[in-house]
Write a protein that holds these residues in place. Structure first.
Motif, PDB file in Angstrom:
ATOM      1  N   LEU A 175       0.930  -1.223  -0.065  1.00 42.75           N
ATOM      2  CA  LEU A 175      -0.006   0.149   0.059  1.00 42.75           C
ATOM      3  C   LEU A 175       0.836   1.275   0.253  1.00 42.75           C
ATOM      4  O   LEU A 175       0.695   2.166  -0.663  1.00 42.75           O
ATOM      5  N   VAL A 176       1.965   1.240   0.762  1.00 37.72           N
ATOM      6  CA  VAL A 176       2.845   2.494   0.776  1.00 37.72           C
ATOM      7  C   VAL A 176       3.501   2.792  -0.754  1.00 37.72           C
ATOM      8  O   VAL A 176       3.423   3.807  -1.027  1.00 37.72           O
ATOM      9  N   VAL A 177       3.880   1.753  -1.326  1.00 37.40           N
ATOM     10  CA  VAL A 177       4.642   1.773  -2.413  1.00 37.40           C
ATOM     11  C   VAL A 177       3.554   2.090  -3.593  1.00 37.40           C
ATOM     12  O   VAL A 177       3.899   3.039  -4.350  1.00 37.40           O
ATOM     13  N   LYS A 178       2.021   1.656  -3.320  1.00 36.07           N
ATOM     14  CA  LYS A 178       1.231   2.052  -4.188  1.00 36.07           C
ATOM     15  C   LYS A 178       0.904   3.702  -4.156  1.00 36.07           C
ATOM     16  O   LYS A 178       0.844   4.338  -5.220  1.00 36.07           O
ATOM     17  N   ARG A 179       0.949   4.076  -3.018  1.00 34.85           N
ATOM     18  CA  ARG A 179       0.563   5.277  -2.682  1.00 34.85           C
ATOM     19  C   ARG A 179       1.721   6.426  -3.152  1.00 34.85           C
ATOM     20  O   ARG A 179       1.593   7.461  -3.995  1.00 34.85           O
ATOM     21  N   SER A 180       2.827   5.892  -3.170  1.00 33.16           N
ATOM     22  CA  SER A 180       4.014   6.554  -3.420  1.00 33.16           C
ATOM     23  C   SER A 180       3.987   6.872  -4.994  1.00 33.16           C
ATOM     24  O   SER A 180       4.182   7.790  -5.561  1.00 33.16           O
ATOM     25  N   HIS A 181       3.800   5.671  -5.633  1.00 32.62           N
ATOM     26  CA  HIS A 181       3.852   5.596  -7.072  1.00 32.62           C
ATOM     27  C   HIS A 181       2.943   6.687  -7.576  1.00 32.62           C
ATOM     28  O   HIS A 181       3.112   7.233  -8.732  1.00 32.62           O
ATOM     29  N   GLU A 182       1.808   6.962  -6.950  1.00 31.34           N
ATOM     30  CA  GLU A 182       0.537   7.583  -7.503  1.00 31.34           C
ATOM     31  C   GLU A 182       1.240   9.020  -7.568  1.00 31.34           C
ATOM     32  O   GLU A 182       1.073   9.799  -8.447  1.00 31.34           O
ATOM     33  N   VAL A 183       1.931   9.559  -6.376  1.00 33.56           N
ATOM     34  CA  VAL A 183       2.517  10.913  -6.408  1.00 33.56           C
ATOM     35  C   VAL A 183       3.488  11.055  -7.256  1.00 33.56           C
ATOM     36  O   VAL A 183       3.524  12.078  -8.114  1.00 33.56           O
ATOM     37  N   ILE A 184       4.298  10.145  -7.160  1.00 40.68           N
ATOM     38  CA  ILE A 184       5.582  10.160  -8.116  1.00 40.68           C
ATOM     39  C   ILE A 184       5.319  10.265  -9.557  1.00 40.68           C
ATOM     40  O   ILE A 184       5.726  11.030 -10.272  1.00 40.68           O
ATOM     41  N   ASN A 185       4.210   9.526  -9.997  1.00 39.93           N
ATOM     42  CA  ASN A 185       3.717   9.641 -11.378  1.00 39.93           C
ATOM     43  C   ASN A 185       3.247  10.859 -11.723  1.00 39.93           C
ATOM     44  O   ASN A 185       3.392  11.313 -12.893  1.00 39.93           O
ATOM     45  N   ARG A 186       2.499  11.374 -10.791  1.00 38.61           N
ATOM     46  CA  ARG A 186       1.532  12.729 -11.101  1.00 38.61           C
ATOM     47  C   ARG A 186       2.741  13.860 -11.001  1.00 38.61           C
ATOM     48  O   ARG A 186       2.735  14.560 -12.009  1.00 38.61           O
ATOM     49  N   VAL A 187       3.566  13.865 -10.007  1.00 37.19           N
ATOM     50  CA  VAL A 187       4.434  15.068  -9.848  1.00 37.19           C
ATOM     51  C   VAL A 187       5.638  15.062 -11.099  1.00 37.19           C
ATOM     52  O   VAL A 187       5.688  15.875 -11.855  1.00 37.19           O
ATOM     53  N   ALA A 188       6.219  13.855 -10.645  1.00 35.45           N
ATOM     54  CA  ALA A 188       7.716  13.786 -11.520  1.00 35.45           C
ATOM     55  C   ALA A 188       7.072  13.758 -12.945  1.00 35.45           C
ATOM     56  O   ALA A 188       7.903  14.204 -13.750  1.00 35.45           O
ATOM     57  N   GLY A 189       5.984  12.846 -13.267  1.00 35.80           N
ATOM     58  CA  GLY A 189       5.603  12.912 -14.607  1.00 35.80           C
ATOM     59  C   GLY A 189       5.132  14.153 -15.373  1.00 35.80           C
ATOM     60  O   GLY A 189       5.438  14.344 -16.429  1.00 35.80           O
ATOM     61  N   ARG A 190       4.853  14.932 -14.524  1.00 36.53           N
ATOM     62  CA  ARG A 190       4.419  16.409 -14.850  1.00 36.53           C
ATOM     63  C   ARG A 190       5.927  17.265 -15.208  1.00 36.53           C
ATOM     64  O   ARG A 190       5.900  17.956 -16.252  1.00 36.53           O
ATOM     65  N   LEU A 191       6.951  17.226 -14.400  1.00 35.85           N
ATOM     66  CA  LEU A 191       8.064  17.726 -14.574  1.00 35.85           C
ATOM     67  C   LEU A 191       8.632  17.375 -15.807  1.00 35.85           C
ATOM     68  O   LEU A 191       9.511  18.098 -16.533  1.00 35.85           O
ATOM     69  N   ILE A 192       8.544  15.906 -16.101  1.00 37.49           N
ATOM     70  CA  ILE A 192       9.046  15.354 -17.526  1.00 37.49           C
ATOM     71  C   ILE A 192       8.381  16.197 -18.558  1.00 37.49           C
ATOM     72  O   ILE A 192       8.935  16.643 -19.579  1.00 37.49           O
ATOM     73  N   GLN A 193       7.221  16.175 -18.644  1.00 38.39           N
ATOM     74  CA  GLN A 193       6.205  16.899 -19.662  1.00 38.39           C
ATOM     75  C   GLN A 193       6.840  18.403 -19.776  1.00 38.39           C
ATOM     76  O   GLN A 193       6.860  18.936 -20.785  1.00 38.39           O
ATOM     77  N   GLU A 194       7.026  19.118 -18.613  1.00 42.05           N
ATOM     78  CA  GLU A 194       7.476  20.229 -18.518  1.00 42.05           C
ATOM     79  C   GLU A 194       8.766  20.802 -19.296  1.00 42.05           C
ATOM     80  O   GLU A 194       8.781  21.428 -20.204  1.00 42.05           O
ATOM     81  N   LYS A 195       9.569  19.797 -19.025  1.00 42.47           N
ATOM     82  CA  LYS A 195      11.068  19.804 -19.751  1.00 42.47           C
ATOM     83  C   LYS A 195      10.983  19.617 -21.086  1.00 42.47           C
ATOM     84  O   LYS A 195      11.658  20.256 -21.551  1.00 42.47           O
ATOM     85  N   ARG A 231       8.096  20.171 -23.051  1.00 44.33           N
ATOM     86  CA  ARG A 231       7.947  21.559 -23.739  1.00 44.33           C
ATOM     87  C   ARG A 231       9.035  22.535 -23.887  1.00 44.33           C
ATOM     88  O   ARG A 231       9.165  23.223 -24.899  1.00 44.33           O
ATOM     89  N   LYS A 232       9.887  22.831 -22.609  1.00 43.42           N
ATOM     90  CA  LYS A 232      10.698  23.904 -22.784  1.00 43.42           C
ATOM     91  C   LYS A 232      12.016  23.374 -23.898  1.00 43.42           C
ATOM     92  O   LYS A 232      12.240  24.399 -24.390  1.00 43.42           O
ATOM     93  N   ILE A 233      12.166  21.997 -23.948  1.00 42.89           N
ATOM     94  CA  ILE A 233      13.192  21.826 -25.025  1.00 42.89           C
ATOM     95  C   ILE A 233      12.799  22.214 -26.424  1.00 42.89           C
ATOM     96  O   ILE A 233      13.454  22.652 -27.264  1.00 42.89           O
ATOM     97  N   GLU A 234      11.454  21.722 -26.614  1.00 40.63           N
ATOM     98  CA  GLU A 234      10.905  21.761 -27.746  1.00 40.63           C
ATOM     99  C   GLU A 234      10.669  23.513 -28.247  1.00 40.63           C
ATOM    100  O   GLU A 234      10.975  23.786 -29.356  1.00 40.63           O
ATOM    101  N   GLU A 235      10.312  24.143 -27.378  1.00 33.88           N
ATOM    102  CA  GLU A 235      10.335  25.650 -27.511  1.00 33.88           C
ATOM    103  C   GLU A 235      11.559  26.171 -27.793  1.00 33.88           C
ATOM    104  O   GLU A 235      11.590  27.181 -28.599  1.00 33.88           O
ATOM    105  N   ALA A 236      12.572  25.679 -27.182  1.00 37.83           N
ATOM    106  CA  ALA A 236      13.998  26.118 -27.717  1.00 37.83           C
ATOM    107  C   ALA A 236      14.372  25.882 -28.947  1.00 37.83           C
ATOM    108  O   ALA A 236      15.067  26.832 -29.694  1.00 37.83           O
ATOM    109  N   GLU A 237      13.988  24.767 -29.395  1.00 36.87           N
ATOM    110  CA  GLU A 237      14.261  24.244 -30.809  1.00 36.87           C
ATOM    111  C   GLU A 237      13.488  25.006 -31.882  1.00 36.87           C
ATOM    112  O   GLU A 237      14.064  25.478 -32.670  1.00 36.87           O
ATOM    113  N   LYS A 238      12.369  25.140 -31.402  1.00 33.07           N
ATOM    114  CA  LYS A 238      11.574  26.195 -32.422  1.00 33.07           C
ATOM    115  C   LYS A 238      12.152  27.435 -32.372  1.00 33.07           C
ATOM    116  O   LYS A 238      12.128  28.171 -33.458  1.00 33.07           O
ATOM    117  N   SER A 239      12.698  28.138 -31.701  1.00 34.18           N
ATOM    118  CA  SER A 239      13.316  29.333 -31.426  1.00 34.18           C
ATOM    119  C   SER A 239      14.600  29.387 -31.926  1.00 34.18           C
ATOM    120  O   SER A 239      15.307  30.449 -31.926  1.00 34.18           O
TER     121      SER A 239
END
Length: 567
Positions: free
Chosen positions: A261-281, A283-291
Motif C-alpha cells: 500500500l505504501v509503494v502504491k501510494r508513493s507511485h501515485e504521487v511520483i507518477n503525477r508530480v515527476a511525470g508533470r516535470l518530464i512533460q514541462e521539460k 515542452r521547454k526543450i521543444e520551445e527552445a528548438e523552435k526558436s
C-alpha cells in the motif's frame, strides 16, 4: 456430479504427482548432476541450512570470507536459500572479471529485478539485455565530465545549507548533556542529516526540483520517495510473507500488506508530480528548438531528454517517457543513499581516527579562498572544486573509505546459460568416484547464482596486505602489485562494480562526496559519540550497537571550528 469429482481428483493427483516428481528431481537428482556440487565448499549444519547469513553479515563476513579462501580456495560452493540451491562464491579476480564482463550471460536474478522494479520501475538497475543497453546509451551523455562539472555549484550550495543548518541547531541547542558541554558541540545523527542533504542534491541535479529536505520534510514528492525507500529497506526482513509475495506477487493484490500500500501510494504521487516535470521539460526543450536555440537546463533529466532526441540516435534506440521516469527514480534511489552513506562512514572514520582528521583538515584548508565561501561566484566555486579534486590526501581518504566500507556489501548474478568460467589458480573438482582433479576452469550451469562479494574483494588480505582490514589512507601511495591486477571500475576496487553494468554515476558521486567533505570538515570537528556497527540492510548502514531496533543512525559529536579569514 460424480464425474466432476472424479475429474477434480484426477487433476489434483496429477498436480501432486508432478510436484513430488519435481521436488524429487530438485532434492535428489539435480544435486548429483549440478556441476557446482563438484566445487569444494563448507558443509551445512542441517537439510535446510544455508550460508547466506554468514556471507551477508558485515560483522562477521570478513572472517568467513577469509576462512573460505584458506580452506577451499578462491572458487567456493555455498548453499543458497533452498536445499537444492548451490551458489558460486568467488574471490578469484579472473573468474569475477569474466562474470562481470559478460553481463548478457550473468544477469540479476528475476527476484532481485522484481523487487527493484516494483518500487522504481524498470530503470538501469532492473533492466537487462537490449533494454538496459538502450537506456544506458541514452543516459551516458548525461553523465559526461562537462555535465558533471555543471552540477558542482548544486553540491556546493547544498553542502553550505547543511553547514548552516548544523550551526543553527548547535547555537540554539538547550539542555545539552555533560559530554556535549565538555566537547563544545552537539551530538547529531550525521547519517540522518547527510541523507537529507544528498536527497536535495539529487533532486536539483536530477530534475531541477527543490525537495528542500534539509529544512523541511513536508514536500509531497520527497515524502513519497522517502516512504517508498524506507519501505524498500524494511521489506528486507526476510519474513515468510515477504518471501511468498516476492515469488507470487498476486498475493499482494489479494491481501495487500502495508509495504504494498505504501509503494502504491508513493507511485501515485511520483507518477503525477515527476511525470508533470518530464512533460514541462520536454515542452521547454521543444520551445527552445523552435526558436533556434538550445535549452540550457543542466540537470540529468534535461540531459536525458536532449540525448533521447539527438539526431545521431536511431529512432529504434530511443526510450519512452516511462523509461525516463524509471531512470530518474533509479538515480534518486541509487544516488542519494550510496553517497550519503559514504559521507557518513567517512566522517565516522575521521572521528575514530582524529590524527587522520586533522591531517586532512589541514590539507583542505590549504585551498580555502581568502573571501567568505558565501560570496563565491559560479566560476569561483568551479575553481575551488578543481583545487579540492586534486588534493592527494583527500583522494586517499576517500578511496580508503570506499574500499573499507563499500555501500553495497555484495551482489548476485544468475547464469542465463551454461558457461565455462576461467580461473587464476587451479580448482580442485571432486569426481563422483571420489577422486579429485585440478582444472583451470569449471562449468557454471544455467540457472545457478553467483555471489559477488564486493566487500570481501576489497578487504582480501592476500591482495591488500596484512593490514587489509585496517583504515590506512597512506596505503594508496604504495599499493601492493597484486592490487593492480584486480578488476574494478574505480581504483581496482569493486565498490562501483566493473564491466558493462558498472556504476554510471561514479563521477557525480565523487564530486558530491568531496565537496561535502570539504565544507563539513573545514567548519566542524567530529568525535565518536556512541559505538557504531555495520549492518547489511540493502546497503551497509551504521547502527548504534545494541540499538538496531532504533534504525540506521550514526551519532557523532559535531563541534564548530573557529574560522580564520572565512565564514
Amino acid at each position: 456430479m460424480h464425474s466432476l469429482t472424479l475429474a477434480f481428483s484426477t487433476l489434483l493427483a496429477a498436480v501432486v504427482a508432478a510436484t513430488c516428481s519435481y521436488l524429487f528431481y530438485l532434492l535428489v537428482i539435480w544435486p548429483r548432476r549440478n556441476p557446482l556440487s563438484r566445487l569444494p565448499g563448507p558443509p551445512v549444519r542441517n537439510f535446510f541450512g544455508n550460508h547466506l547469513a554468514a556471507v551477508l553479515d558485515p560483522s562477521r563476513s570478513p572472517r568467513v570470507h577469509e576462512k573460505f579462501v584458506k580452506d577451499y580456495g578462491r572458487n567456493v560452493r555455498i548453499r543458497g536459500l533452498f536445499p537444492w540451491e548451490e551458489r558460486l562464491f568467488t574471490l578469484d579476480p579472473i573468474s569475477l572479471s569474466h562474470i562481470l564482463k559478460h553481463s548478457t550471460i550473468y544477469e540479476k536474478p528475476w527476484q532481485s529485478r522484481a523487487l527493484i522494479s516494483s518500487m522504481i520501475g524498470v530503470g538501469m538497475l532492473a533492466a537487462e539485455g537490449q533494454v538496459h543497453k538502450r537506456q544506458r546509451r541514452v543516459a551516458t551523455p548525461a553523465f559526461s565530465i562537462q555535465n558533471m562539472r555543471a552540477l558542482v555549484p548544486v553540491t556546493f550550495k547544498t553542502g553550505m545549507a547543511l553547514r548552516d543548518k548544523w550551526m543553527s541547531l548547535i547555537s540554539s541547542a538547550q539542555d545539552l548533556s555533560d559530554d556535549e558541554k565538555a566537547c563544545g558541540g552537539m551530538k547529531l545523527d550525521v547519517c540522518h542529516w547527510v541523507s537529507r542533504a544528498t536527497f536535495d542534491v539529487i533532486g536539483l541535479a536530477g530534475f531541477d526540483y527543490h525537495f528542500n529536505a534539509i529544512h523541511d520534510q513536508s514536500n509531497e514528492l520527497f515524502m513519497a520517495y522517502k516512504d517508498m525507500f524506507e519501505t524498500a529497506i524494511s521489506q528486507q526482513k526476510g519474513s515468510l510473507w515477504d518471501l511468498l509475495a516476492l515469488y507470487f506477487p498476486i498475493l499482494d493484490k489479494i491481501w495487500p500488506g502495508e509495504r504494498y500500500l505504501v509503494v502504491k501510494r508513493s507511485h501515485e504521487v511520483i507518477n503525477r508530480v515527476a511525470g508533470r516535470l518530464i512533460q514541462e521539460k520536454k515542452r521547454k526543450i521543444e520551445e527552445a528548438e523552435k526558436s533556434g536555440s538550445v535549452y540550457a537546463g543542466k540537470d540529468l533529466l534535461s540531459a536525458l531528454l536532449k540525448s533521447n532526441i539527438a539526431i545521431d540516435l536511431p529512432p529504434d534506440q530511443r526510450i519512452s517517457d516511462e523509461d525516463i521516469l524509471n531512470n530518474i527514480n533509479t538515480f534518486l534511489f541509487a544516488g542519494s543513499d550510496t553517497s550519503s552513506l559514504t559521507v557518513t562512514w567517512l566522517l565516522y572514520l575521521l572521528a575514530k581516527y582524529p590524527d587522520v582528521q586533522e591531517r586532512l583538515r589541514t590539507e583542505l584548508r590549504s585551498v580555502t579562498p581568502a573571501v567568505p565561501l558565501e560570496s563565491l561566484t559560479q566560476d569561483e566555486i568551479a575553481s575551488l572544486y578543481a583545487a579540492i579534486a586534486e588534493l592527494p590526501y583527500l583522494e586517499n581518504v576517500l578511496k580508503e573509505t570506499l574500499r573499507l566500507i563499500p555501500p553495497v556489501h555484495s551482489s548476485i548474478r544468475v547464469a542465463t546459460q551454461d558457461d565455462v568460467v576461467p580461473t587464476s589458480t587451479p580448482v580442485k573438482l571432486h569426481n563422483p568416484d571420489g577422486t579429485v582433479e585440478e582444472v583451470d576452469s569449471f562449468v557454471m550451469p544455467r540457472g545457478s547464482c553467483v555471489h559477488v562479494p564486493i566487500e570481501a574483494f576489497n578487504l582480501d588480505r592476500e591482495v591488500w596486505g596484512p593490514d587489509g582490514w585496517a583504515f590506512n589512507p597512506d596505503r594508496w601511495d604504495n599499493l601492493p602489485e597484486a592490487v593492480k591486477a584486480q578488476p574494478g571500475l574505480y581504483n581496482n576496487m569493486l565498490t562501483f562494480s566493473a564491466g558493462p553494468r558498472s556504476c554510471i554515476g561514479v563521477k557525480f558521486s565523487i564530486i558530491e562526496i568531496k565537496m561535502f567533505t570539504y565544507i563539513l570538515l573545514t567548519h566542524f570537528k567530529f568525535a565518536v559519540a556512541d559505538p557504531v556497527g555495520k549492518a547489511n540492510v540493502v546497503l551497509t548502514r551504521p547502527y548504534v550497537m545494541d540499538k538496531h531496533r532504533e534504525g540506521s543512525q550514526c551519532p557523532l559529536f559535531v563541534i564548530p571550528l573557529k574560522q580564520e579569514g572565512s565564514a
